[in-house]
Design a protein around this motif. Sequence first.
Motif, short mmCIF file in Angstrom:
data_model
loop_
_atom_site.label_atom_id
_atom_site.label_comp_id
_atom_site.label_asym_id
_atom_site.label_seq_id
_atom_site.Cartn_x
_atom_site.Cartn_y
_atom_site.Cartn_z
N PRO A 1 14.64 -3.51 -59.28
CA PRO A 1 15.61 -2.41 -59.27
C PRO A 1 14.94 -1.04 -59.31
CG PRO A 1 16.11 -3.98 -61.03
CD PRO A 1 14.77 -4.34 -60.47
N VAL B 1 19.99 -3.65 -55.76
CA VAL B 1 18.81 -4.46 -55.41
C VAL B 1 19.19 -5.89 -55.02
CG1 VAL B 1 18.27 -5.27 -57.74
CG2 VAL B 1 16.44 -4.89 -56.09
N GLY C 1 15.49 -0.66 -53.55
CA GLY C 1 14.69 -1.52 -54.41
C GLY C 1 13.22 -1.22 -54.21
#
Length: 119
Positions: free
Chosen positions: A31, A39, A67
């Motif tokens: 993340p 993500v 991400g």
Amino acid sequence: PAVWDFYERLLAICNDVCFHDGRWELVEVAPVDGDPVSVRHLLAWSWRYADAIGIAVINYSAAPSRGRLKIPRMAGEAQPWVMRHVVTGEHTTIGANDLSESGLLISLGPWGSVIYRVP
């Protein structure tokens, strides 16, 4: 013509020895800024063949996604990566420390994708 051109480029990428014969790995996507939802929509893979690395990332959702890719560096790799987006031809450089410490930042729009080749 635009669709034809896109698929010609995509098929040429598939014939690249790195993507065709390289060692495949699923890439962990972490993340960004503590956003665990965005993500989840990213899938990433890498291929290694000799000194070449191929990276493909897709966003399989109708929402933008971000991400950080955790791509393991090979032993002794200390040089920055010059990554070529194989569809557009654009180049991105990422430092060795940035890649190993925080990962490669990926931000894709809905249903977006990116394919990189190093070197």
